[in-house]
Design a protein around this motif. Structure first.
Motif, PDB file in Angstrom:
ATOM      1  N   UNK A   4       2.494 -23.296 -26.099  1.00 26.64           N
ATOM      2  CA  UNK A   4       2.630 -24.376 -25.133  1.00 26.64           C
ATOM      3  C   UNK A   4       3.544 -23.899 -24.003  1.00 26.64           C
ATOM      4  N   UNK A   5       3.432 -24.554 -22.844  1.00 26.40           N
ATOM      5  CA  UNK A   5       4.273 -24.142 -21.705  1.00 26.40           C
ATOM      6  C   UNK A   5       5.250 -25.252 -21.354  1.00 26.40           C
ATOM      7  N   UNK A   6       6.491 -24.862 -21.020  1.00 27.24           N
ATOM      8  CA  UNK A   6       7.438 -25.849 -20.506  1.00 27.24           C
ATOM      9  C   UNK A   6       7.744 -25.581 -19.036  1.00 27.24           C
ATOM     10  N   UNK A   7       6.979 -24.666 -18.428  1.00 22.71           N
ATOM     11  CA  UNK A   7       7.013 -24.400 -16.992  1.00 22.71           C
ATOM     12  C   UNK A   7       5.790 -23.559 -16.662  1.00 22.71           C
ATOM     13  N   UNK A   8       5.488 -23.466 -15.368  1.00 21.56           N
ATOM     14  CA  UNK A   8       4.399 -22.572 -14.954  1.00 21.56           C
ATOM     15  C   UNK A   8       4.974 -21.160 -14.867  1.00 21.56           C
ATOM     16  N   UNK A  14       6.359 -14.032 -18.846  1.00 28.73           N
ATOM     17  CA  UNK A  14       6.996 -15.340 -18.872  1.00 28.73           C
ATOM     18  C   UNK A  14       8.401 -15.292 -18.261  1.00 28.73           C
ATOM     19  N   UNK A  15       8.702 -16.307 -17.463  1.00 24.11           N
ATOM     20  CA  UNK A  15      10.055 -16.425 -16.924  1.00 24.11           C
ATOM     21  C   UNK A  15      10.279 -15.708 -15.613  1.00 24.11           C
ATOM     22  N   UNK A  16       9.308 -14.889 -15.154  1.00 23.78           N
ATOM     23  CA  UNK A  16       9.474 -14.166 -13.890  1.00 23.78           C
ATOM     24  C   UNK A  16       9.083 -15.094 -12.742  1.00 23.78           C
ATOM     25  N   UNK A  17       9.921 -15.120 -11.710  1.00 21.46           N
ATOM     26  CA  UNK A  17       9.584 -15.906 -10.525  1.00 21.46           C
ATOM     27  C   UNK A  17      10.006 -17.358 -10.667  1.00 21.46           C
ATOM     28  N   UNK A  18       9.708 -18.147  -9.637  1.00 18.77           N
ATOM     29  CA  UNK A  18      10.111 -19.550  -9.646  1.00 18.77           C
ATOM     30  C   UNK A  18       9.279 -20.329 -10.664  1.00 18.77           C
ATOM     31  N   UNK A  19       9.720 -21.502 -10.985  1.00 21.40           N
ATOM     32  CA  UNK A  19       8.980 -22.331 -11.939  1.00 21.40           C
ATOM     33  C   UNK A  19       8.133 -23.362 -11.229  1.00 21.40           C
ATOM     34  N   UNK A  20       8.266 -24.610 -11.683  1.00 24.55           N
ATOM     35  CA  UNK A  20       7.401 -25.677 -11.165  1.00 24.55           C
ATOM     36  C   UNK A  20       7.850 -26.213  -9.810  1.00 24.55           C
ATOM     37  N   UNK A  21       9.140 -25.970  -9.454  1.00 26.46           N
ATOM     38  CA  UNK A  21       9.700 -26.649  -8.281  1.00 26.46           C
ATOM     39  C   UNK A  21       8.906 -26.327  -7.012  1.00 26.46           C
ATOM     40  N   UNK A  22       8.296 -25.122  -6.953  1.00 25.94           N
ATOM     41  CA  UNK A  22       7.548 -24.764  -5.735  1.00 25.94           C
ATOM     42  C   UNK A  22       6.299 -25.626  -5.563  1.00 25.94           C
ATOM     43  N   UNK A  23       5.922 -26.353  -6.597  1.00 29.44           N
ATOM     44  CA  UNK A  23       4.736 -27.216  -6.480  1.00 29.44           C
ATOM     45  C   UNK A  23       5.060 -28.532  -5.781  1.00 29.44           C
ATOM     46  N   UNK A  24       6.364 -28.796  -5.592  1.00 28.24           N
ATOM     47  CA  UNK A  24       6.761 -30.037  -4.904  1.00 28.24           C
ATOM     48  C   UNK A  24       6.663 -31.227  -5.849  1.00 28.24           C
ATOM     49  N   UNK A  25       6.758 -32.454  -5.289  1.00 33.12           N
ATOM     50  CA  UNK A  25       6.690 -33.650  -6.127  1.00 33.12           C
ATOM     51  C   UNK A  25       5.340 -33.717  -6.845  1.00 33.12           C
ATOM     52  N   UNK A  26       5.362 -34.049  -8.130  1.00 37.74           N
ATOM     53  CA  UNK A  26       4.120 -34.026  -8.910  1.00 37.74           C
ATOM     54  C   UNK A  26       3.738 -35.387  -9.483  1.00 37.74           C
ATOM     55  N   UNK A  27       4.711 -36.275  -9.586  1.00 34.23           N
ATOM     56  CA  UNK A  27       4.456 -37.575 -10.236  1.00 34.23           C
ATOM     57  C   UNK A  27       3.305 -38.316  -9.528  1.00 34.23           C
ATOM     58  N   UNK A  28       2.238 -38.582 -10.253  1.00 36.57           N
ATOM     59  CA  UNK A  28       1.115 -39.336  -9.693  1.00 36.57           C
ATOM     60  C   UNK A  28       0.225 -38.543  -8.759  1.00 36.57           C
TER      61      UNK A  28
END
Ligand SMILES: C[S@@+](CC[C@H](N)C(=O)[O-])C[C@H]1O[C@@H](n2cnc3c(N)ncnc32)[C@H](O)[C@@H]1O
Length: 223
Positions: A4-8, A14-28
């Motif tokens: 399972x993943x807890x970040x992209x 795994x763990x190299x580079x930025x995580x989910x924050x570069x995707x911007x707001x995700x809710x909805x």
């Protein structure tokens, strides 16, 4: 079974580079993952960020794996098929992302389809191979090459991939009507592992794509 993943994880480890924050707001947000493989990143965005995610893959085996493992998670839908065909018929997404998958599709098919689907300002975030395990770097001409995928307990599997220089990706995106906001190289801090990926963050412009682009035999460019 896949982890399972807890970040992209944009790659190459795994763990190299930025995580989910570069995707911007995700809710909805209405999100598409192109080439989702085992489906773990789409599941993570739906489960942990409450995004509304469609995740498509061409491989029936991968689709079945994703559906079996994550199909019950609210907010994620796994689709079997070609992402390009889907982009031409689906309602617009606000964000499209892809990890190590867009290089399997001819950019002259994939980028116009992405432009067709995304609204002005819609974001495209993706990682693609830059240097492979044999230390072969990207090409400055728009042609696919044979790469070998190394899977556990199996002989290397040949695939065709577009492994392109940063400058060529930028030209192709510009021609297709995208502005590149960030373009990074992701490397492994390990002298024995030459594999690097490019991570590209782009945005669909409002103006029309160029009728004719620059020469696709352009020279290499930095990330
Ligand atoms: C290297 S795997 C990456 C999987 C996943 N993104 C990950 O990081 O674990 C590439 C995936 O892209 C998929 N793919 C290739 N061409 C595709 C297409 N035209 N439409 C949808 N999926 C595609 C393949 O079936 C494969 O599962």
């Amino acid at each position: 079974m896949p982890e399972d993943a807890d970040r992209v994880h944009w790659g190459p480890k795994p763990g190299i580079g930025p995580g989910d924050s570069i995707l911007g707001p995700l809710h909805g947000r209405r999100v598409l993952e192109v080439g989702c493989g085992t489906g773990r990143f789409a599941a993570h965005l739906a489960r942990d960020h409450h995004a509304v995610v469609d995740a498509i893959d061409l491989s029936p085996t991968q689709h079945q794996r994703a559906q079996t493992r994550y199909g019950d998670i609210a907010g994620v839908r796994y689709l079997l098929g070609d992402a390009v065909t889907h982009l031409h018929t689906a309602d617009p997404y606000e964000l499209v992302f892809s990890v190590e998958s867009l290089a399997y599709v001819d950019p002259h098919r994939a980028l116009p389809a992405l432009r067709h689907n995304l609204p002005a300002g819609g974001r495209l975030v993706f990682s693609v191979l830059h240097t492979d395990l044999d230390e072969r770097g990207p090409s400055s001409t728009l042609a696919p090459r044979e790469q070998h995928i190394r899977l556990k307990n199996r002989p290397p599997a040949p695939v065709w991939m577009w492994v392109l220089t940063p400058l060529l990706w930028q030209d192709l995106l510009d021609e297709a009507g995208f502005t590149v906001d960030h373009h990074d190289l992701l490397t492994v801090p390990d002298a024995d592992n030459p594999v690097t990926y490019q991570l590209i963050q782009a945005r669909r412009r409002t103006d029309r794509p160029h009728a004719a682009g620059r020469d696709s035999g352009a020279s290499d460019g930095g990330a």
